[in-house]
Design a protein around this motif. Structure first.
Motif, PDB file in Angstrom:
ATOM      1  N   SER A 167      53.937  26.256  72.253  1.00 49.11           N
ATOM      2  CA  SER A 167      54.675  25.117  72.782  1.00 49.11           C
ATOM      3  C   SER A 167      56.044  25.137  72.113  1.00 49.11           C
ATOM      4  O   SER A 167      56.185  25.552  70.966  1.00 49.11           O
ATOM      5  CB  SER A 167      53.946  23.805  72.477  1.00 49.11           C
ATOM      6  N   MET A 168      57.044  24.721  72.855  1.00 48.75           N
ATOM      7  CA  MET A 168      58.378  24.590  72.297  1.00 48.75           C
ATOM      8  C   MET A 168      59.019  23.362  72.917  1.00 48.75           C
ATOM      9  O   MET A 168      58.919  23.146  74.124  1.00 48.75           O
ATOM     10  CB  MET A 168      59.256  25.808  72.593  1.00 48.75           C
ATOM     11  N   GLY A 169      59.632  22.562  72.084  1.00 47.56           N
ATOM     12  CA  GLY A 169      60.366  21.405  72.571  1.00 47.56           C
ATOM     13  C   GLY A 169      61.790  21.453  72.064  1.00 47.56           C
ATOM     14  O   GLY A 169      62.042  21.827  70.916  1.00 47.56           O
TER      15      GLY A 169
ATOM     16  N   GLY B 170      54.959  25.597  68.098  1.00 44.52           N
ATOM     17  CA  GLY B 170      53.659  25.795  67.484  1.00 44.52           C
ATOM     18  C   GLY B 170      52.765  26.641  68.366  1.00 44.52           C
ATOM     19  O   GLY B 170      52.901  26.627  69.593  1.00 44.52           O
ATOM     20  N   PRO B 171      51.853  27.409  67.753  1.00 42.66           N
ATOM     21  CA  PRO B 171      50.956  28.268  68.514  1.00 42.66           C
ATOM     22  C   PRO B 171      49.716  27.513  68.996  1.00 42.66           C
ATOM     23  O   PRO B 171      49.258  26.575  68.358  1.00 42.66           O
ATOM     24  CB  PRO B 171      50.560  29.338  67.489  1.00 42.66           C
TER      25      PRO B 171
ATOM     26  N   ARG C 250      49.086  23.864  64.326  1.00 43.92           N
ATOM     27  CA  ARG C 250      50.219  24.031  63.424  1.00 43.92           C
ATOM     28  C   ARG C 250      51.505  23.837  64.218  1.00 43.92           C
ATOM     29  O   ARG C 250      51.553  24.114  65.410  1.00 43.92           O
ATOM     30  CB  ARG C 250      50.232  25.440  62.814  1.00 43.92           C
ATOM     31  N   GLY C 251      52.527  23.399  63.535  1.00 43.90           N
ATOM     32  CA  GLY C 251      53.803  23.238  64.207  1.00 43.90           C
ATOM     33  C   GLY C 251      54.949  23.244  63.222  1.00 43.90           C
ATOM     34  O   GLY C 251      54.772  22.983  62.039  1.00 43.90           O
ATOM     35  N   LEU C 252      56.110  23.559  63.739  1.00 45.73           N
ATOM     36  CA  LEU C 252      57.340  23.559  62.953  1.00 45.73           C
ATOM     37  C   LEU C 252      58.374  22.695  63.656  1.00 45.73           C
ATOM     38  O   LEU C 252      58.453  22.697  64.882  1.00 45.73           O
ATOM     39  CB  LEU C 252      57.930  24.969  62.862  1.00 45.73           C
ATOM     40  N   LEU C 253      59.177  22.020  62.873  1.00 47.56           N
ATOM     41  CA  LEU C 253      60.332  21.307  63.401  1.00 47.56           C
ATOM     42  C   LEU C 253      61.558  21.875  62.715  1.00 47.56           C
ATOM     43  O   LEU C 253      61.623  21.936  61.479  1.00 47.56           O
ATOM     44  CB  LEU C 253      60.226  19.803  63.131  1.00 47.56           C
ATOM     45  N   MET C 254      62.514  22.325  63.517  1.00 44.97           N
ATOM     46  CA  MET C 254      63.744  22.911  62.989  1.00 44.97           C
ATOM     47  C   MET C 254      64.943  22.121  63.512  1.00 44.97           C
ATOM     48  O   MET C 254      64.905  21.619  64.630  1.00 44.97           O
ATOM     49  CB  MET C 254      63.834  24.379  63.409  1.00 44.97           C
ATOM     50  N   ARG C 255      65.957  22.064  62.680  1.00 47.16           N
ATOM     51  CA  ARG C 255      67.179  21.351  63.038  1.00 47.16           C
ATOM     52  C   ARG C 255      68.311  22.345  63.232  1.00 47.16           C
ATOM     53  O   ARG C 255      68.492  23.257  62.428  1.00 47.16           O
ATOM     54  CB  ARG C 255      67.527  20.372  61.922  1.00 47.16           C
TER      55      ARG C 255
ATOM     56  N   VAL D 250      46.630  28.464  77.127  1.00 51.29           N
ATOM     57  CA  VAL D 250      47.367  27.490  77.939  1.00 51.29           C
ATOM     58  C   VAL D 250      46.491  26.257  78.160  1.00 51.29           C
ATOM     59  O   VAL D 250      46.984  25.123  78.144  1.00 51.29           O
ATOM     60  CB  VAL D 250      47.805  28.115  79.284  1.00 51.29           C
ATOM     61  N   GLU D 251      45.195  26.475  78.331  1.00 49.72           N
ATOM     62  CA  GLU D 251      44.274  25.348  78.567  1.00 49.72           C
ATOM     63  C   GLU D 251      44.238  24.408  77.365  1.00 49.72           C
ATOM     64  O   GLU D 251      44.240  23.184  77.528  1.00 49.72           O
ATOM     65  CB  GLU D 251      42.859  25.872  78.876  1.00 49.72           C
ATOM     66  N   GLN D 252      44.200  24.970  76.150  1.00 44.09           N
ATOM     67  CA  GLN D 252      44.193  24.125  74.956  1.00 44.09           C
ATOM     68  C   GLN D 252      45.500  23.341  74.843  1.00 44.09           C
ATOM     69  O   GLN D 252      45.498  22.155  74.515  1.00 44.09           O
ATOM     70  CB  GLN D 252      43.974  24.978  73.695  1.00 44.09           C
ATOM     71  N   MET D 253      46.623  23.989  75.129  1.00 44.50           N
ATOM     72  CA  MET D 253      47.904  23.295  75.085  1.00 44.50           C
ATOM     73  C   MET D 253      47.953  22.181  76.126  1.00 44.50           C
ATOM     74  O   MET D 253      48.428  21.076  75.862  1.00 44.50           O
ATOM     75  CB  MET D 253      49.065  24.260  75.311  1.00 44.50           C
ATOM     76  N   LYS D 254      47.433  22.450  77.317  1.00 41.64           N
ATOM     77  CA  LYS D 254      47.390  21.433  78.371  1.00 41.64           C
ATOM     78  C   LYS D 254      46.535  20.244  77.929  1.00 41.64           C
ATOM     79  O   LYS D 254      46.910  19.083  78.127  1.00 41.64           O
ATOM     80  CB  LYS D 254      46.839  22.052  79.656  1.00 41.64           C
ATOM     81  N   GLU D 255      45.398  20.536  77.301  1.00 39.25           N
ATOM     82  CA  GLU D 255      44.524  19.472  76.796  1.00 39.25           C
ATOM     83  C   GLU D 255      45.270  18.611  75.778  1.00 39.25           C
ATOM     84  O   GLU D 255      45.179  17.385  75.786  1.00 39.25           O
ATOM     85  CB  GLU D 255      43.277  20.095  76.161  1.00 39.25           C
ATOM     86  N   TRP D 256      46.038  19.265  74.891  1.00 43.01           N
ATOM     87  CA  TRP D 256      46.827  18.529  73.907  1.00 43.01           C
ATOM     88  C   TRP D 256      47.877  17.656  74.591  1.00 43.01           C
ATOM     89  O   TRP D 256      48.025  16.475  74.259  1.00 43.01           O
ATOM     90  CB  TRP D 256      47.493  19.509  72.943  1.00 43.01           C
ATOM     91  N   ARG D 257      48.601  18.216  75.557  1.00 41.36           N
ATOM     92  CA  ARG D 257      49.657  17.452  76.224  1.00 41.36           C
ATOM     93  C   ARG D 257      49.112  16.284  77.033  1.00 41.36           C
ATOM     94  O   ARG D 257      49.845  15.346  77.336  1.00 41.36           O
ATOM     95  CB  ARG D 257      50.493  18.381  77.114  1.00 41.36           C
ATOM     96  N   GLU D 258      47.839  16.342  77.375  1.00 42.21           N
ATOM     97  CA  GLU D 258      47.198  15.244  78.112  1.00 42.21           C
ATOM     98  C   GLU D 258      46.421  14.309  77.181  1.00 42.21           C
ATOM     99  O   GLU D 258      45.838  13.339  77.638  1.00 42.21           O
ATOM    100  CB  GLU D 258      46.257  15.817  79.175  1.00 42.21           C
ATOM    101  N   SER D 259      46.446  14.582  75.883  1.00 40.75           N
ATOM    102  CA  SER D 259      45.632  13.824  74.928  1.00 40.75           C
ATOM    103  C   SER D 259      46.291  12.508  74.515  1.00 40.75           C
ATOM    104  O   SER D 259      47.506  12.331  74.629  1.00 40.75           O
ATOM    105  CB  SER D 259      45.372  14.667  73.680  1.00 40.75           C
TER     106      SER D 259
END
Length: 98
Positions: free
Chosen positions: A5-7, A55-56, A38-43, A60-69
């Motif tokens: 995921s990347m934001g 974050g890794p 795990r995740g990182l935030l960079m400025r 895709v299904e796990q990431m989708k589950e997270w985004r819908e959580s």
């Protein structure tokens, strides 16, 4: 192979500290709901109100589950008031070393 995921976050000027605290809350909620996440935030050093998070994920299904959580929606709710713009992305690794 994992996906990422990347934001890209554009924060309201002067709200950078508030954003970082709210992002940490989102990360905490994520770790509680998705152990091992795990995740990182960079400025951006050139644009101090632009942040990149990544974050890794196992799939895709796990990431989708997270985004819908609930963890994601509640964590994002605390961030919304601090940002001007948010761009979510889903990435796959195509080259490089682990």
């Amino acid at each position: 192979m994992p996906v990422y995921s990347m934001g890209i976050w554009l924060v309201k000027p002067g709200r950078e500290d508030d954003f970082m605290h709210a992002w940490e809350d989102l990360a905490r909620r994520t770790r509680e709901a998705f152990p091992g996440a795990r995740g990182l935030l960079m400025r951006d050093k050139d644009v101090p109100n632009r942040f990149i998070s990544t974050g890794p994920w196992e799939s895709v299904e796990q990431m989708k589950e997270w985004r819908e959580s609930r963890a994601f929606s509640e964590g994002l709710a605390g961030i919304r008031e601090t940002i001007e713009h948010f761009e979510p992305h889903t990435l796959e690794q195509v080259a490089g070393q682990d």
